[in-house]
Design a protein around this motif. Structure first.
Motif, PDB file in Angstrom:
ATOM      1  N   THR A   1       0.848  -1.324   0.122  1.00  0.00           N
ATOM      2  CA  THR A   1      -0.006  -0.147  -0.005  1.00  0.00           C
ATOM      3  C   THR A   1       0.921   1.349   0.026  1.00  0.00           C
ATOM      4  N   SER A   2       0.202   2.627  -0.007  1.00  0.00           N
ATOM      5  CA  SER A   2       0.883   3.782  -0.038  1.00  0.00           C
ATOM      6  C   SER A   2       0.673   4.123   1.470  1.00  0.00           C
ATOM      7  N   LEU A   3       1.580   5.108   1.694  1.00  0.00           N
ATOM      8  CA  LEU A   3       1.516   5.711   3.201  1.00  0.00           C
ATOM      9  C   LEU A   3       0.380   6.271   3.487  1.00  0.00           C
ATOM     10  N   ALA A   4      -0.590   6.408   2.592  1.00  0.00           N
ATOM     11  CA  ALA A   4      -1.921   7.026   2.876  1.00  0.00           C
ATOM     12  C   ALA A   4      -2.738   6.048   3.573  1.00  0.00           C
ATOM     13  N   GLY A   5      -2.612   4.632   2.589  1.00  0.00           N
ATOM     14  CA  GLY A   5      -3.076   3.430   3.043  1.00  0.00           C
ATOM     15  C   GLY A   5      -2.875   3.021   4.411  1.00  0.00           C
ATOM     16  N   LEU A   6      -1.492   3.234   4.902  1.00  0.00           N
ATOM     17  CA  LEU A   6      -1.028   2.723   6.113  1.00  0.00           C
ATOM     18  C   LEU A   6      -1.628   3.642   7.121  1.00  0.00           C
ATOM     19  N   ALA A   7      -1.628   4.910   7.009  1.00  0.00           N
ATOM     20  CA  ALA A   7      -2.145   5.868   7.822  1.00  0.00           C
ATOM     21  C   ALA A   7      -3.603   5.466   8.264  1.00  0.00           C
ATOM     22  N   ALA A   8      -4.335   5.205   7.146  1.00  0.00           N
ATOM     23  CA  ALA A   8      -5.761   5.022   7.073  1.00  0.00           C
ATOM     24  C   ALA A   8      -5.994   3.681   8.104  1.00  0.00           C
ATOM     25  N   ALA A   9      -5.133   2.883   7.948  1.00  0.00           N
ATOM     26  CA  ALA A   9      -5.078   1.382   8.739  1.00  0.00           C
ATOM     27  C   ALA A   9      -4.998   1.631  10.024  1.00  0.00           C
ATOM     28  N   GLN A  10      -4.507   2.886  10.745  1.00  0.00           N
ATOM     29  CA  GLN A  10      -3.967   3.059  12.269  1.00  0.00           C
ATOM     30  C   GLN A  10      -5.158   2.998  13.089  1.00  0.00           C
ATOM     31  N   PRO A  11      -5.013   1.868  14.168  1.00  0.00           N
ATOM     32  CA  PRO A  11      -6.077   1.823  15.074  1.00  0.00           C
ATOM     33  C   PRO A  11      -6.479   3.459  16.046  1.00  0.00           C
ATOM     34  N   PRO A  12      -7.622   3.627  16.163  1.00  0.00           N
ATOM     35  CA  PRO A  12      -7.749   4.552  17.045  1.00  0.00           C
ATOM     36  C   PRO A  12      -7.299   4.825  18.298  1.00  0.00           C
ATOM     37  N   GLY A  13      -7.370   6.063  18.753  1.00  0.00           N
ATOM     38  CA  GLY A  13      -6.537   6.202  20.170  1.00  0.00           C
ATOM     39  C   GLY A  13      -5.383   7.162  20.021  1.00  0.00           C
ATOM     40  N   GLY A  14      -4.809   7.502  19.041  1.00  0.00           N
ATOM     41  CA  GLY A  14      -3.847   8.501  18.859  1.00  0.00           C
ATOM     42  C   GLY A  14      -2.567   7.521  18.802  1.00  0.00           C
ATOM     43  N   LEU A  15      -1.596   8.425  18.432  1.00  0.00           N
ATOM     44  CA  LEU A  15      -0.055   7.600  18.080  1.00  0.00           C
ATOM     45  C   LEU A  15       0.935   8.202  19.336  1.00  0.00           C
ATOM     46  N   PRO A  16       1.592   7.190  19.846  1.00  0.00           N
ATOM     47  CA  PRO A  16       2.624   7.551  20.672  1.00  0.00           C
ATOM     48  C   PRO A  16       3.645   8.455  20.589  1.00  0.00           C
ATOM     49  N   LEU A  17       4.034   9.368  21.480  1.00  0.00           N
ATOM     50  CA  LEU A  17       5.080  10.477  21.367  1.00  0.00           C
ATOM     51  C   LEU A  17       6.276   9.777  21.566  1.00  0.00           C
ATOM     52  N   HIS A  18       7.598  10.248  20.659  1.00  0.00           N
ATOM     53  CA  HIS A  18       8.636   9.792  20.714  1.00  0.00           C
ATOM     54  C   HIS A  18       9.512  11.086  20.354  1.00  0.00           C
ATOM     55  N   THR A  19      10.728  10.933  21.138  1.00  0.00           N
ATOM     56  CA  THR A  19      11.551  11.877  20.781  1.00  0.00           C
ATOM     57  C   THR A  19      12.237  11.590  19.504  1.00  0.00           C
ATOM     58  N   VAL A  20      13.053  12.480  18.780  1.00  0.00           N
ATOM     59  CA  VAL A  20      13.922  12.292  17.511  1.00  0.00           C
ATOM     60  C   VAL A  20      15.326  12.506  17.686  1.00  0.00           C
ATOM     61  N   LEU A  21      16.058  11.780  17.272  1.00  0.00           N
ATOM     62  CA  LEU A  21      17.486  11.700  17.694  1.00  0.00           C
ATOM     63  C   LEU A  21      18.221  11.588  16.068  1.00  0.00           C
ATOM     64  N   ASP A  22      19.234  12.439  16.091  1.00  0.00           N
ATOM     65  CA  ASP A  22      20.253  11.838  14.820  1.00  0.00           C
ATOM     66  C   ASP A  22      21.228  10.991  15.152  1.00  0.00           C
ATOM     67  N   THR A  23      21.248   9.819  14.637  1.00  0.00           N
ATOM     68  CA  THR A  23      21.954   8.494  14.849  1.00  0.00           C
ATOM     69  C   THR A  23      22.712   7.965  13.697  1.00  0.00           C
ATOM     70  N   PRO A  24      23.725   7.397  13.994  1.00  0.00           N
ATOM     71  CA  PRO A  24      24.302   6.630  12.693  1.00  0.00           C
ATOM     72  C   PRO A  24      23.381   5.257  12.319  1.00  0.00           C
TER      73      PRO A  24
END
Length: 305
Positions: A260-283
């Motif tokens: 599928t596309s990213l749109a398809g993956l987004a539409a398939a997400q369960p309800p309840g919202g996404l978790p929060l994660h920090t972002v890092l710069d890593t090798p």
């Protein structure tokens, strides 16, 4: 399970040749995909400045850059003027949308973004992202809904612009599962759907992986079913590595994935919202430098109002 195909289109050659080849393959396998376009000048030749970056020349040697990109592309922006991809390839770009595939923004100038965004300020970042957005509007007559940064390179200002520019979601990072990014303690309300699998050019030439067996190695990573995002490149899987990609498409279908596309993956997400994660710069193995990566879960202070 869903496996979203994210196609980064970096160059003029990749747009003209690789993109039509990929569309044909995807149609044969009834697969969806998201094409992310570089919309400004092709300055691939300027990447030669990376020669002094640790690990870059090893990657060049492993992945046969000349055979994938061609001599002419490797001179764009140095001895040859860089062709304007968005202007010269408008019919190709529109044909992707007209064929039913999702389209979005990769970058304005691929090499410039990848090499400089890590140290640039808000004004520089906004100008480049606005150029890409405006060219997308010009080509497609619509607002872009998805962003996927060149080389998985971001800065705090770019994350903020994914929100203020109104993207529905982005795939700017490497990671394990969808999340809302937290950058320097600031929540950015643009979901990230990170690339979860290594790319072919990261694997070939390491640990006995060749063009002949790389598909088998990737399929081993997807044998246990779960949602994935796989990033491919028009210049690689759309050309010399097309046989490996065709084997992946067939193998993933045999494993039971919906392609599928990213749109398809987004539409398939369960309800309840996404978790929060920090972002890092890593090798990451097989890459030079660092990449924007999904970090630890971010725990808010629940006692505050």
């Amino acid at each position: 399970m869903n496996l979203a195909l994210k196609i980064d289109v970096d160059t003029f050659r990749g747009t003209r040749i690789g993109v039509p080849h990929l569309m044909d393959m995807l149609k044969r396998h009834d697969a969806g995909a998201t094409f992310l376009f570089s919309l400004g000048p092709d300055h691939t030749g300027r990447a030669i400045k990376r020669a002094f970056r640790p690990g870059f020349m090893k990657k060049v040697g492993r992945t046969s850059v000349m055979s994938h990109y061609g001599v002419k592309t490797l001179l764009y922006g140095t001895l040859l003027p860089g062709p304007d991809i968005g202007k010269r390839c408008t019919p190709v770009l529109r044909s992707v949308r007209d064929a039913g595939f999702e389209v979005g923004i990769h970058t304005w100038d691929h090499v410039e973004w990848q090499d400089h965004v890590g140290t640039e300020d808000a004004a520089w970042t906004e100008e480049r992202m606005a150029k890409a957005r405006d060219r997308f509007r010009e080509v497609f007559g619509a607002e872009p809904e998805v962003h996927g940064a060149a080389g998985w390179q971001m800065n705090v200002h770019a994350y903020r612009r994914t929100q203020s520019f109104g993207f529905r979601y982005a795939s700017d990072t490497r990671g394990t599962h969808p999340f809302l990014p937290v950058v320097r303690g600031e929540i950015v309300a643009c979901p990230q759907f990170p690339t979860t699998l290594p790319t072919l050019d990261e694997m070939i030439g390491l640990d006995g992986v060749t063009e002949a067996n790389v598909a088998e190695r990737v399929l081993a990573l997807t044998a246990e079913p779960r949602d994935h995002v796989y990033t491919l490149h028009a210049e690689l899987e759309g050309m010399k590595l097309a046989p490996a990609f065709e084997a992946l498409l067939a193998g993933w279908k045999d494993q039971g994935y919906k392609l599928t596309s990213l749109a398809g993956l987004a539409a398939a997400q369960p309800p309840g919202g996404l978790p929060l994660h920090t972002v890092l710069d890593t090798p990451l193995p097989g890459r030079s430098g660092t990449l924007s990566t999904q970090g630890p879960a971010f725990l808010q202070d629940r006692s505050s109002p």
